[in-house]
Design a protein around this motif. Structure first.
Motif, short mmCIF file in Angstrom:
data_model
loop_
_atom_site.label_atom_id
_atom_site.label_comp_id
_atom_site.label_asym_id
_atom_site.label_seq_id
_atom_site.Cartn_x
_atom_site.Cartn_y
_atom_site.Cartn_z
N SER A 1 2.66 3.49 4.43
CA SER A 1 2.87 2.45 3.42
C SER A 1 3.19 1.12 4.07
O SER A 1 4.03 1.06 4.97
CB SER A 1 4.03 2.85 2.48
N LYS B 1 -7.32 -5.15 -0.94
CA LYS B 1 -6.96 -3.95 -0.16
C LYS B 1 -5.71 -3.26 -0.69
O LYS B 1 -5.29 -2.24 -0.15
CB LYS B 1 -6.73 -4.33 1.31
N LEU B 2 -5.07 -3.84 -1.71
CA LEU B 2 -3.87 -3.20 -2.28
C LEU B 2 -4.24 -1.82 -2.83
O LEU B 2 -5.30 -1.64 -3.42
CB LEU B 2 -3.31 -4.06 -3.41
N GLY B 3 -3.35 -0.86 -2.64
CA GLY B 3 -3.63 0.47 -3.17
C GLY B 3 -2.43 1.39 -3.10
O GLY B 3 -1.73 1.44 -2.08
N ASN B 4 -2.17 2.12 -4.17
CA ASN B 4 -1.04 3.04 -4.25
C ASN B 4 -1.54 4.34 -4.87
O ASN B 4 -1.89 4.38 -6.06
CB ASN B 4 0.08 2.43 -5.09
N SER C 1 -6.03 3.03 1.93
CA SER C 1 -5.52 1.71 1.58
C SER C 1 -4.76 1.05 2.73
O SER C 1 -4.97 -0.13 3.03
CB SER C 1 -4.62 1.80 0.35
N SER C 2 -3.88 1.78 3.35
CA SER C 2 -3.00 1.18 4.35
C SER C 2 -3.77 0.62 5.54
O SER C 2 -3.53 -0.51 5.97
CB SER C 2 -1.96 2.20 4.83
N ASP D 1 -0.05 5.32 0.81
CA ASP D 1 -0.91 6.49 0.98
C ASP D 1 -0.03 7.69 1.29
O ASP D 1 0.98 7.57 2.00
CB ASP D 1 -1.88 6.29 2.16
N ILE E 1 -0.58 -4.15 -7.93
CA ILE E 1 -0.23 -2.84 -7.39
C ILE E 1 1.09 -2.39 -8.00
O ILE E 1 1.97 -3.22 -8.28
CB ILE E 1 -0.13 -2.87 -5.85
N THR F 1 0.87 -1.18 0.00
CA THR F 1 0.00 0.00 0.00
C THR F 1 0.90 1.22 0.00
O THR F 1 2.06 1.16 0.45
CB THR F 1 -0.93 0.08 1.23
N PHE G 1 -5.73 -2.52 4.64
CA PHE G 1 -4.85 -3.68 4.45
C PHE G 1 -4.38 -4.21 5.80
O PHE G 1 -4.38 -5.43 6.04
CB PHE G 1 -3.65 -3.30 3.58
#
Length: 293
Positions: A31, A212-215, A192-193, A17, A244, A15, A196
């Motif tokens: 992250s 839940k992955l997210g960048n 996101s973080s 954020d 991701i 992740t 996750f």
């Protein structure tokens, strides 16, 4: 001991954020960072002065290299009169968002501490690490960690489940500074973080964690490099549970449930991009003879 060879493990962001920006321009992050088995080999030996050799033409072998700066800082801060010779066998793709330079610097700090028997505490090594670069403290500790601040504030997390990671490095590069400059404050947040981490603490499998992955940087990098969106789509079509982009890119990570599915994807697309199969590991630095730190 006059020589040591260490594995410097790469990292990926599961992740990323951005939660704010400091007055000096640095962005504040949240992250979830993960060490992976892909590694450089860093050989360190006692010598006179400071010498660095790297087997990659695109990597500087002077003060512009983080491994050089790590060695220089260590020798000066500890007051060691001797020197060091460093040879780096690059396996981690360069300028890929995988922390290769930071990993090499972390390995140099650990190696020098062992070679010269200085017995530094993790805190003392960590102070040196953050002075060299924001990702170096994570590469020093490794495993699964929540990174905050500019990346130097670390909180250990439960390990991720076993699984196979496919890294796709398109034959393009992107400027990290440019990506952050184009990031709009309206995208700041912690979505996101935290999601996750909540799932990870509950012992969720990859099938759920992958959701839940997210960048937050993906939206910027995809505008600059459409290849990122293209490869994310190919990974999902090839059976990835989720995808991701790592760091500011351009490497894209696909989470695969089985080795055979990961190998099938690699066989299908190898030659059109750098494609590497790897797995999560629980440390940042390992022994080249097979033991781990």
């Amino acid at each position: 001991m006059d020589e040591i060879c260490l594995k410097a493990y790469a990292k990926i962001n599961l992740t990323l954020d951005v939660v704010g920006r400091r007055a000096d321009g640095y962005h504040l992050l949240q992250s979830v960072m993960q060490s992976i088995a892909l590694c450089d080999l860093v050989k360190i030996r006692k010598g006179n002065g400071l010498r660095l050799a790297v087997d990659h033409p695109g990597v500087p072998a002077d003060v512009h290299n983080t491994a050089w700066r790590a060695a220089e800082l260590f020798l000066k801060r500890i007051g060691i009169q001797g020197g060091v010779e460093i040879d780096i066998d690059k396996q981690i793709p360069v300028a890929a968002g995988l922390g290769g330079g930071s990993a090499d610097a972390a390995a140099v700090l650990v190696g020098l501490d062992r070679l010269y028997g200085t017995g530094l505490t993790p805190e003392e090594l960590g102070d040196m690490a953050v002075a060299v670069g924001a990702d170096v403290p994570f590469c020093l500790q490794g495993g699964t960690q929540l990174a905050e601040g500019i990346g130097e504030q670390l909180t250990p997390l439960p390990p991720v489940p076993g699984g196979w990671l496919v890294l796709v490095k398109p034959p393009v590069e992107v400027s990290t500074a440019q990506v952050y400059q184009k990031l709009k404050p309206g995208t700041f947040g912690t979505g996101s973080s935290q999601a996750f981490i909540d799932a990870l603490v509950q012992g969720a499998p990859w099938a759920r964690l992958a959701e839940k992955l997210g960048n937050v940087l993906e939206s910027v990098t995809e505008e600059l490099l459409p290849e990122v969106r293209l490869w994310k789509g190919r990974l999902l079509d090839g059976g990835a549970l989720g995808t991701i982009m790592s760091g500011s890119g351009p490497t894209v990570v696909g989470i695969f449930p089985t080795l055979s599915e990961a190998q099938h994807f690699q066989g299908r697309w190898q030659g059109q991009a750098g494609i590497i199969l790897t797995q999560p590991v629980g440390q940042g630095i390992g022994e080249a003879n097979g033991g781990d730190r």
